[in-house]
Design a protein around this motif. Structure first.
Motif, PDB file in Angstrom:
ATOM      1  N   ARG A   1      -0.430  26.672  64.274  1.00 30.45           N
ATOM      2  CA  ARG A   1       0.518  26.435  65.368  1.00 30.45           C
ATOM      3  C   ARG A   1       1.768  25.756  64.836  1.00 30.45           C
ATOM      4  O   ARG A   1       1.697  24.896  63.968  1.00 30.45           O
ATOM      5  CB  ARG A   1      -0.096  25.552  66.445  1.00 30.45           C
ATOM      6  N   VAL A   2       2.902  26.143  65.420  1.00 29.14           N
ATOM      7  CA  VAL A   2       4.179  25.525  65.081  1.00 29.14           C
ATOM      8  C   VAL A   2       4.404  24.377  66.063  1.00 29.14           C
ATOM      9  O   VAL A   2       4.144  24.514  67.260  1.00 29.14           O
ATOM     10  CB  VAL A   2       5.330  26.554  65.176  1.00 29.14           C
TER      11      VAL A   2
ATOM     12  N   TYR B   1      -0.937  19.743  57.666  1.00 29.38           N
ATOM     13  CA  TYR B   1       0.409  19.921  58.203  1.00 29.38           C
ATOM     14  C   TYR B   1       1.326  20.387  57.093  1.00 29.38           C
ATOM     15  O   TYR B   1       1.256  19.885  55.970  1.00 29.38           O
ATOM     16  CB  TYR B   1       0.938  18.610  58.800  1.00 29.38           C
ATOM     17  N   GLU B   2       2.179  21.324  57.420  1.00 27.33           N
ATOM     18  CA  GLU B   2       3.121  21.872  56.454  1.00 27.33           C
ATOM     19  C   GLU B   2       4.531  21.523  56.928  1.00 27.33           C
ATOM     20  O   GLU B   2       4.901  21.804  58.072  1.00 27.33           O
ATOM     21  CB  GLU B   2       2.936  23.389  56.392  1.00 27.33           C
ATOM     22  N   ARG B   3       5.301  20.876  56.061  1.00 26.36           N
ATOM     23  CA  ARG B   3       6.672  20.470  56.377  1.00 26.36           C
ATOM     24  C   ARG B   3       7.592  20.857  55.227  1.00 26.36           C
ATOM     25  O   ARG B   3       7.165  20.933  54.088  1.00 26.36           O
ATOM     26  CB  ARG B   3       6.780  18.956  56.522  1.00 26.36           C
TER      27      ARG B   3
ATOM     28  N   ASP C   1       9.613  22.109  63.286  1.00 27.30           N
ATOM     29  CA  ASP C   1       9.793  21.673  61.903  1.00 27.30           C
ATOM     30  C   ASP C   1       8.475  21.421  61.161  1.00 27.30           C
ATOM     31  O   ASP C   1       8.479  21.032  60.002  1.00 27.30           O
ATOM     32  CB  ASP C   1      10.670  20.423  61.844  1.00 27.30           C
ATOM     33  N   THR C   2       7.346  21.647  61.833  1.00 30.66           N
ATOM     34  CA  THR C   2       6.041  21.415  61.225  1.00 30.66           C
ATOM     35  C   THR C   2       5.085  22.534  61.633  1.00 30.66           C
ATOM     36  O   THR C   2       5.125  22.999  62.769  1.00 30.66           O
ATOM     37  CB  THR C   2       5.452  20.064  61.706  1.00 30.66           C
ATOM     38  N   ILE C   3       4.236  22.937  60.712  1.00 33.51           N
ATOM     39  CA  ILE C   3       3.178  23.896  61.022  1.00 33.51           C
ATOM     40  C   ILE C   3       1.847  23.164  60.878  1.00 33.51           C
ATOM     41  O   ILE C   3       1.588  22.530  59.850  1.00 33.51           O
ATOM     42  CB  ILE C   3       3.213  25.119  60.083  1.00 33.51           C
TER      43      ILE C   3
END
Length: 155
Positions: free
Chosen positions: A17-18, A41-43, A23-25
């Motif tokens: 989910r975005v 979390y991906e940033r 700005d974060t996945i």
């Protein structure tokens, strides 16, 4: 992605989910070995360039120092905090878009002056008097004349 529980390398993504801000996945994962679930979390990681000071020393770019300089120049001026935050963001974007690994402090100073000129003319004069090290009243008069001439041209 390594499982934080059993350190097994094989994990599977079960949900992605975005964030609302975009700005974060957020990813929900499940370990193939121990079957435990965890979240990652991906940033975007932006690396600001180093700042080369006038004396040649290098230092990290600091948003806090940038904001403090703007706040000092804008002290007791009718400028909303949101406008200051936006100015800091504009300056950071221009520094990042320069694409350089090192940037001179003078470049940042000029960006600050551009933003202050847009936000508040008095704050601009305050900042420029310190930044450009005004020695006498004539230098103040020259900056004020610049604003007077600009306003007359608009008429």
């Amino acid at each position: 992605m390594k499982c934080p529980f059993c350190h097994h390398i094989d994990t599977q993504v079960s949900d992605t989910r975005v964030s609302e801000e975009g700005d974060t996945i957020r990813r929900r994962r499940r370990c193939a070995k121990c079957d435990k679930r965890f979240t990652t979390y991906e940033r975007v990681e932006l690396i600001m360039p180093s700042v080369i000071k006038k004396n040649g020393n290098r230092t990290e770019f600091s948003s806090a120092k940038l904001q403090a300089s703007l706040m000092l120049a804008l002290r007791k001026r009718p400028v909303p905090a949101k406008a200051i935050d936006e100015a800091v963001q504009h300056i950071e974007e221009k520094v990042l878009s320069s694409g350089q690994r090192e940037i001179e402090s003078g470049f940042i100073g000029e960006l600050v002056m551009t933003e202050l000129k847009r936000l508040d003319k008095i704050a601009y004069i305050r900042f420029s008097s310190v930044y450009r090290r005004f020695e006498d009243v004539a230098e103040f008069q020259a900056v004020i004349a610049e604003f007077v001439n600009a306003s007359e041209r608009k008429k």
